[in-house]
Design an enzyme around this catalytic site. Sequence first.
Site, PDB file in Angstrom:
ATOM      1  N   ASP A 172     -11.076  -3.406 -10.667  1.00  0.00           N
ATOM      2  CA  ASP A 172     -10.371  -4.127  -9.604  1.00  0.00           C
ATOM      3  C   ASP A 172     -10.932  -5.545  -9.551  1.00  0.00           C
ATOM      4  O   ASP A 172     -11.975  -5.839 -10.138  1.00  0.00           O
ATOM      5  CB  ASP A 172     -10.595  -3.414  -8.259  1.00  0.00           C
ATOM      6  CG  ASP A 172      -9.911  -4.137  -7.108  1.00  0.00           C
ATOM      7  OD1 ASP A 172      -8.736  -4.511  -7.252  1.00  0.00           O
ATOM      8  OD2 ASP A 172     -10.551  -4.354  -6.057  1.00  0.00           O
ATOM      9  N   SER A 173     -10.244  -6.387  -8.784  1.00  0.00           N
ATOM     10  CA  SER A 173     -10.739  -7.748  -8.584  1.00  0.00           C
ATOM     11  C   SER A 173     -12.028  -7.754  -7.759  1.00  0.00           C
ATOM     12  O   SER A 173     -12.706  -8.770  -7.694  1.00  0.00           O
ATOM     13  CB  SER A 173      -9.672  -8.570  -7.867  1.00  0.00           C
ATOM     14  OG  SER A 173      -9.271  -7.907  -6.687  1.00  0.00           O
ATOM     15  N   TYR A 199      -7.717 -12.170  -6.667  1.00  0.00           N
ATOM     16  CA  TYR A 199      -6.727 -12.375  -7.730  1.00  0.00           C
ATOM     17  C   TYR A 199      -5.359 -12.692  -7.120  1.00  0.00           C
ATOM     18  O   TYR A 199      -4.507 -13.281  -7.769  1.00  0.00           O
ATOM     19  CB  TYR A 199      -6.570 -11.112  -8.580  1.00  0.00           C
ATOM     20  CG  TYR A 199      -7.664 -10.837  -9.587  1.00  0.00           C
ATOM     21  CD1 TYR A 199      -8.880 -11.519  -9.574  1.00  0.00           C
ATOM     22  CD2 TYR A 199      -7.464  -9.867 -10.576  1.00  0.00           C
ATOM     23  CE1 TYR A 199      -9.871 -11.228 -10.509  1.00  0.00           C
ATOM     24  CE2 TYR A 199      -8.448  -9.591 -11.516  1.00  0.00           C
ATOM     25  CZ  TYR A 199      -9.651 -10.267 -11.480  1.00  0.00           C
ATOM     26  OH  TYR A 199     -10.614  -9.976 -12.409  1.00  0.00           O
ATOM     27  N   GLY A 200      -5.183 -12.259  -5.878  1.00  0.00           N
ATOM     28  CA  GLY A 200      -3.857 -12.316  -5.244  1.00  0.00           C
ATOM     29  C   GLY A 200      -3.280 -13.709  -5.089  1.00  0.00           C
ATOM     30  O   GLY A 200      -2.078 -13.877  -4.936  1.00  0.00           O
ATOM     31  N   CYS A 231      -6.274  -2.414  -9.165  1.00  0.00           N
ATOM     32  CA  CYS A 231      -5.783  -3.607  -8.478  1.00  0.00           C
ATOM     33  C   CYS A 231      -4.255  -3.685  -8.554  1.00  0.00           C
ATOM     34  O   CYS A 231      -3.682  -3.657  -9.655  1.00  0.00           O
ATOM     35  CB  CYS A 231      -6.401  -4.826  -9.154  1.00  0.00           C
ATOM     36  SG  CYS A 231      -5.977  -6.379  -8.381  1.00  0.00           S
ATOM     37  N   ASN A 232      -3.619  -3.803  -7.407  1.00  0.00           N
ATOM     38  CA  ASN A 232      -2.156  -3.923  -7.385  1.00  0.00           C
ATOM     39  C   ASN A 232      -1.707  -5.202  -8.080  1.00  0.00           C
ATOM     40  O   ASN A 232      -0.700  -5.216  -8.790  1.00  0.00           O
ATOM     41  CB  ASN A 232      -1.644  -3.969  -5.946  1.00  0.00           C
ATOM     42  CG  ASN A 232      -1.561  -2.601  -5.318  1.00  0.00           C
ATOM     43  OD1 ASN A 232      -0.506  -2.002  -5.268  1.00  0.00           O
ATOM     44  ND2 ASN A 232      -2.692  -2.076  -4.876  1.00  0.00           N
ATOM     45  N   THR A 233      -2.451  -6.280  -7.869  1.00  0.00           N
ATOM     46  CA  THR A 233      -2.061  -7.568  -8.448  1.00  0.00           C
ATOM     47  C   THR A 233      -2.093  -7.498  -9.978  1.00  0.00           C
ATOM     48  O   THR A 233      -1.168  -7.962 -10.651  1.00  0.00           O
ATOM     49  CB  THR A 233      -3.010  -8.676  -7.917  1.00  0.00           C
ATOM     50  OG1 THR A 233      -2.983  -8.629  -6.479  1.00  0.00           O
ATOM     51  CG2 THR A 233      -2.595 -10.035  -8.386  1.00  0.00           C
ATOM     52  N   GLU A 268     -12.439  -6.938   4.571  1.00  0.00           N
ATOM     53  CA  GLU A 268     -13.793  -7.172   4.044  1.00  0.00           C
ATOM     54  C   GLU A 268     -14.770  -7.577   5.142  1.00  0.00           C
ATOM     55  O   GLU A 268     -15.970  -7.379   5.010  1.00  0.00           O
ATOM     56  CB  GLU A 268     -13.751  -8.193   2.901  1.00  0.00           C
ATOM     57  CG  GLU A 268     -13.025  -7.585   1.716  1.00  0.00           C
ATOM     58  CD  GLU A 268     -13.311  -8.232   0.382  1.00  0.00           C
ATOM     59  OE1 GLU A 268     -14.194  -9.093   0.306  1.00  0.00           O
ATOM     60  OE2 GLU A 268     -12.633  -7.852  -0.586  1.00  0.00           O
ATOM     61  N   CYS A 319      -1.698  -2.847  -1.834  1.00  0.00           N
ATOM     62  CA  CYS A 319      -2.926  -3.627  -2.064  1.00  0.00           C
ATOM     63  C   CYS A 319      -4.099  -2.675  -1.834  1.00  0.00           C
ATOM     64  O   CYS A 319      -4.051  -1.834  -0.927  1.00  0.00           O
ATOM     65  CB  CYS A 319      -2.984  -4.796  -1.086  1.00  0.00           C
ATOM     66  SG  CYS A 319      -4.533  -5.720  -1.141  1.00  0.00           S
ATOM     67  N   THR A 320      -5.130  -2.841  -2.666  1.00  0.00           N
ATOM     68  CA  THR A 320      -6.285  -1.932  -2.608  1.00  0.00           C
ATOM     69  C   THR A 320      -6.876  -1.769  -1.210  1.00  0.00           C
ATOM     70  O   THR A 320      -7.364  -0.703  -0.862  1.00  0.00           O
ATOM     71  CB  THR A 320      -7.408  -2.481  -3.511  1.00  0.00           C
ATOM     72  OG1 THR A 320      -7.538  -3.895  -3.276  1.00  0.00           O
ATOM     73  CG2 THR A 320      -7.132  -2.212  -4.960  1.00  0.00           C
ATOM     74  N   HIS A 321      -6.848  -2.859  -0.430  1.00  0.00           N
ATOM     75  CA  HIS A 321      -7.560  -2.844   0.858  1.00  0.00           C
ATOM     76  C   HIS A 321      -6.800  -2.132   1.986  1.00  0.00           C
ATOM     77  O   HIS A 321      -7.397  -1.734   2.975  1.00  0.00           O
ATOM     78  CB  HIS A 321      -7.837  -4.272   1.312  1.00  0.00           C
ATOM     79  CG  HIS A 321      -8.839  -4.999   0.472  1.00  0.00           C
ATOM     80  ND1 HIS A 321      -8.678  -5.197  -0.880  1.00  0.00           N
ATOM     81  CD2 HIS A 321     -10.026  -5.586   0.803  1.00  0.00           C
ATOM     82  CE1 HIS A 321      -9.715  -5.876  -1.345  1.00  0.00           C
ATOM     83  NE2 HIS A 321     -10.544  -6.120  -0.344  1.00  0.00           N
TER      84      HIS A 321
END
Length: 272
Positions: A11-12, A43-44, A74-76, A153, A185-187
């Site tokens: 992931d980023s 990365y987004g 990572c979705n991006t 975060e 998105c990961t978050h």
Amino acid sequence: MDKNAPIGIFDSGVGGMTVAREVMRQIPDERIVYFGDTARVPYGSKSSSTILRYTRQIIKFLMTKNVKAIVVACNTVSALALEEVKQEIDIPIIGVVKPGAFVACNSTRNGKIGVIGTEATIRSDVYSKFIHEINPELQTVGKACPLFVPLVEEGLWDDPITEEIARRYLSSMLEEGIDTLIMGCTHYPLIRKLLKRTVGEGVNLVNPAYETAVQMRRVLEWEDLMREEHSEKAEDQYEFYVSDFPERFQNFADSILTFQIHAPSQVNIEEY
Ligand code: DGL
């Protein structure tokens, strides 16, 4: 291919741990090598060519760890680079977009699906493309939600500020009558409860992290690559690498896992 080889997950940054966590739950015997690009996150907000270059470097690094398969957490990256790098390697590699899109198509009742993600993911329109390949009749509404990543975060998972921002981001798609929302998105799975409160009971939330872990299990079974059993403790099964600030990564990982991870190692990813 050695069935005991690890799965590579990247992931980023720290967010991909939501995907790693699901992989740990779904296929608990597997070893994992995780890489988080904490030096170059986010990365987004970056261009496709930069994301592709970073992705190639990370895959090169994971290959040095002899991984048997790769999960792009990572979705991006899944949106912008996966189709291209898939052609360049000869081990199974899956991303989070297709599994998420597939489940959303199956769960919508009124045919209106919302997608939230980073600016790059939403700009790529990749969720809509996959959804329309499955069923051209479905409608999609996308919305970039860049503030969610820093809020998560910062640990503001259940905070009035995050809730207010969620209301602003989601109000127009709710007015359009979506009944399914992809957390692209990961978050975002970490603010699932808050998102659920914002969208209400009538909207089904799709978590691509969970669907991707299920898909990885299927791929390993299909390719006859499942590790049969493990005897080591959870923390010894998993290795973590980051491009910057290992302590911060470790704190985040410890806050979302049920065990403490070994200290991540720092890698100069630009060398790959
Ligand atoms: N991991 C990214 C994603 O899932 C979010 C953070 C970033 O922008 O790098 O799209």
